[in-house]
Motif scaffolding. Sequence first.
Motif, short mmCIF file in Angstrom:
data_model
loop_
_atom_site.label_atom_id
_atom_site.label_comp_id
_atom_site.label_asym_id
_atom_site.label_seq_id
_atom_site.Cartn_x
_atom_site.Cartn_y
_atom_site.Cartn_z
N ASN A 138 0.82 -1.21 0.00
CA ASN A 138 0.00 0.00 0.00
C ASN A 138 0.85 1.26 0.00
N LYS A 139 2.00 1.20 0.69
CA LYS A 139 2.85 2.38 0.80
C LYS A 139 3.43 2.77 -0.55
N ILE A 140 3.87 1.79 -1.35
CA ILE A 140 4.48 2.11 -2.64
C ILE A 140 3.46 2.76 -3.56
N GLN A 141 2.19 2.39 -3.42
CA GLN A 141 1.16 3.00 -4.25
C GLN A 141 0.81 4.40 -3.75
N ALA A 142 0.80 4.58 -2.42
CA ALA A 142 0.51 5.90 -1.87
C ALA A 142 1.61 6.90 -2.20
N ARG A 186 9.35 -4.51 -4.72
CA ARG A 186 9.88 -4.43 -6.09
C ARG A 186 8.71 -4.26 -7.05
N TYR A 187 8.83 -3.26 -7.92
CA TYR A 187 7.83 -3.17 -8.99
C TYR A 187 8.54 -3.25 -10.34
N THR A 188 7.89 -3.97 -11.24
CA THR A 188 8.42 -4.24 -12.57
C THR A 188 7.44 -3.74 -13.61
N ASN A 234 4.22 -3.33 -19.26
CA ASN A 234 3.99 -2.64 -20.52
C ASN A 234 3.78 -1.17 -20.21
N ASN A 235 3.32 -0.41 -21.18
CA ASN A 235 3.21 1.04 -21.00
C ASN A 235 2.23 1.43 -19.90
N GLU A 236 1.27 0.56 -19.59
CA GLU A 236 0.24 0.93 -18.63
C GLU A 236 0.20 0.04 -17.39
N THR A 237 1.03 -1.00 -17.32
CA THR A 237 0.89 -1.99 -16.25
C THR A 237 2.21 -2.23 -15.53
N PHE A 238 2.12 -2.31 -14.20
CA PHE A 238 3.25 -2.63 -13.34
C PHE A 238 2.89 -3.83 -12.46
N TRP A 239 3.87 -4.69 -12.21
CA TRP A 239 3.70 -5.82 -11.30
C TRP A 239 4.47 -5.51 -10.02
N ILE A 240 3.76 -5.50 -8.87
CA ILE A 240 4.35 -5.14 -7.59
C ILE A 240 4.38 -6.36 -6.68
N GLY A 280 1.33 -9.66 -3.71
CA GLY A 280 1.56 -9.01 -5.00
C GLY A 280 0.31 -8.33 -5.51
N ALA A 281 0.50 -7.47 -6.46
CA ALA A 281 -0.63 -6.76 -7.07
C ALA A 281 -0.22 -6.28 -8.45
N VAL A 282 -1.20 -6.12 -9.29
CA VAL A 282 -1.00 -5.54 -10.62
C VAL A 282 -1.53 -4.12 -10.60
N LEU A 283 -0.66 -3.17 -10.91
CA LEU A 283 -1.02 -1.76 -10.92
C LEU A 283 -1.17 -1.29 -12.36
N ARG A 284 -2.34 -0.78 -12.66
CA ARG A 284 -2.61 -0.29 -14.02
C ARG A 284 -2.76 1.22 -13.99
#
Length: 305
Positions: A70-74, A105-107, A110-116, A139-143
């Motif tokens: 949650n912190k990395i997204q905030a 770690r986030y990877t 593609n242009n719109e998606t990150f894997w955390i 883990g979570a997928v951030l779009r």
Amino acid sequence: MFALSRRVSHSAPRAARPRRGFAMFMALGALVIIGVLVAGSSFITLQEQRLGQNSVVQTRAFTAAEYGLNKIQADWDKTPNLQMNNGLSFDTSYVLAGQGTAKVRYTRLNNETFWIVSEGRATVGNSTAGSRVAVKRVGAVLRLRIPTIRANGAITTAGNISVKGSGAVYGNNMVPSGWSGCDTSQPAKAGIVATPTATVDIQKASSVTGTPQVTRDPLAADSNTYVRYGDETWEALKSMANVTINGGQGPDASPTVLNGVCNKANTSNWGEPHRGAGTVAECYNYFPIIYSTSSLDLNGGRGQG
């Protein structure tokens, strides 16, 4: 006369048989039983303590992992949105006092998606009495939700507009000085897009440039033009504002830096749109969403976002 006589016989009491060692055997048996009960009780207590420690350390590790996620997204920095290539990763870590640590770690996929992936680690106990270590991963997928804005001109207005003084409006496609990676293939847009009935007052013809200078579009009068941007809405964008101000003046003359990083806590810092000598490189990648609750006077200063 007859005389009766009764013979009474007395027997001597038997001597008691000796029971040598019986009490000792009873005592030893009792000690063995008590020892077994004490050992069993200690074993059960130890097992319950270990189970309790395991539960505590696993809960702490899971809490740390969720905190990191949650912190990395905030605290999401828009820098990777612009400069991070697909397939690359970025690592960071957080410390929760009395709880544990989280490695995140986030990877970019593609242009719109990150894997955390967030790994929480917690420890209970010490090396003397024995410690418990637990590791949990979540883990979570951030779009990225990118608004779709119909920008047919530099300015789109539903009401009357007046351009006076030194104000300038540019609808032409141009690359800012010092910038790279901009799409130069897009055609020029209108300088001003207004409704068919709106009044457009341009004091100096050279103040507004575009192709054409002014265009009339009925959609400029449609409220959805200003409140819906593809998957996003006005309220959603407003809730994500990095800077919220109650009108007044615009940005500072130049962005500010605090402890070697861009000072995002300063509501007058709107990022650095300029490049090259004399600019604030720490704020190059700061593109805040700015929301003003009332009229805003933009006179000098600079910003982006």
